[in-house]
Design a protein around this motif. Structure first.
Motif, mmCIF file in Angstrom:
data_model
loop_
_atom_site.group_PDB
_atom_site.id
_atom_site.type_symbol
_atom_site.label_atom_id
_atom_site.label_comp_id
_atom_site.label_asym_id
_atom_site.label_seq_id
_atom_site.Cartn_x
_atom_site.Cartn_y
_atom_site.Cartn_z
ATOM 1 N N THR A 57 65.658 51.261 66.226
ATOM 2 C CA THR A 57 65.328 52.633 66.602
ATOM 3 C C THR A 57 63.829 52.685 66.856
ATOM 4 O O THR A 57 63.073 51.850 66.342
ATOM 5 N N GLU A 96 61.762 54.681 65.557
ATOM 6 C CA GLU A 96 61.107 54.872 64.256
ATOM 7 C C GLU A 96 60.989 53.552 63.499
ATOM 8 O O GLU A 96 59.943 53.250 62.924
ATOM 9 N N GLU A 97 62.047 52.746 63.506
ATOM 10 C CA GLU A 97 61.997 51.450 62.810
ATOM 11 C C GLU A 97 60.916 50.550 63.402
ATOM 12 O O GLU A 97 60.141 49.927 62.664
ATOM 13 N N GLU A 105 58.495 57.530 69.963
ATOM 14 C CA GLU A 105 59.173 58.691 70.545
ATOM 15 C C GLU A 105 58.184 59.517 71.366
ATOM 16 O O GLU A 105 58.500 59.971 72.465
#
Length: 138
Positions: free
Chosen positions: A22, A24-25, A38
């Motif tokens: 992701t 975020e990861e 993002e």
């Protein structure tokens, strides 16, 4: 992905899909703010530079050259490896924010901003004048 997202965003998105990560990861693993990728993909922040870019390439198991749109075997341009002034502590927070906003402008807008700021700052001192701040330090 928005039209104002940098070309790097599409390459990052492809690597995230391939590695099943992701945003975020990957951001956290690269030592970036959790929402950095993002915001990058939304076109709200400029692409990373310097060590931030190197760490991101490592997390995405690719090269800096690939992320900046070059052949992966080509050495990356030196300017993408240079640290941003703000991350080195050379700029105050408000100066860094102004610089980031300025960099997002088109050339005509940049020229207009420079004219406005120069007119607000008043005349520049003559080269032989020493500002009062410098005199106090001596």
């Amino acid at each position: 992905m928005p039209d104002d997202a940098p070309p790097m965003a599409a390459l990052i998105e492809g690597r995230l899909d391939r590695l099943d990560l992701t945003p975020e990861e990957a951001s956290r693993a690269a030592g970036l703010a959790p929402d950095f990728l993002e915001r990058l993909m939304a076109g709200r922040v400029p692409p990373p530079r310097g060590q931030r870019l190197v760490r991101l390439a490592e997390v995405l198991a690719t090269s800096v050259s690939y992320l900046v749109g070059l052949d992966p075997d080509t050495p990356p341009p030196q300017e993408v490896l240079e640290e941003e002034q703000g991350t080195l502590g050379l700029l105050a927070g408000d100066e860094e924010a102004l610089l980031r906003a300025y960099r997002r402008l088109e050339v005509p807008q940049k020229a207009a901003v420079v004219l406005v700021v120069r007119s607000m700052a008043g005349p520049e001192p003559a080269p032989d004048e020493v500002p009062a701040k410098r005199l106090a330090r001596r």
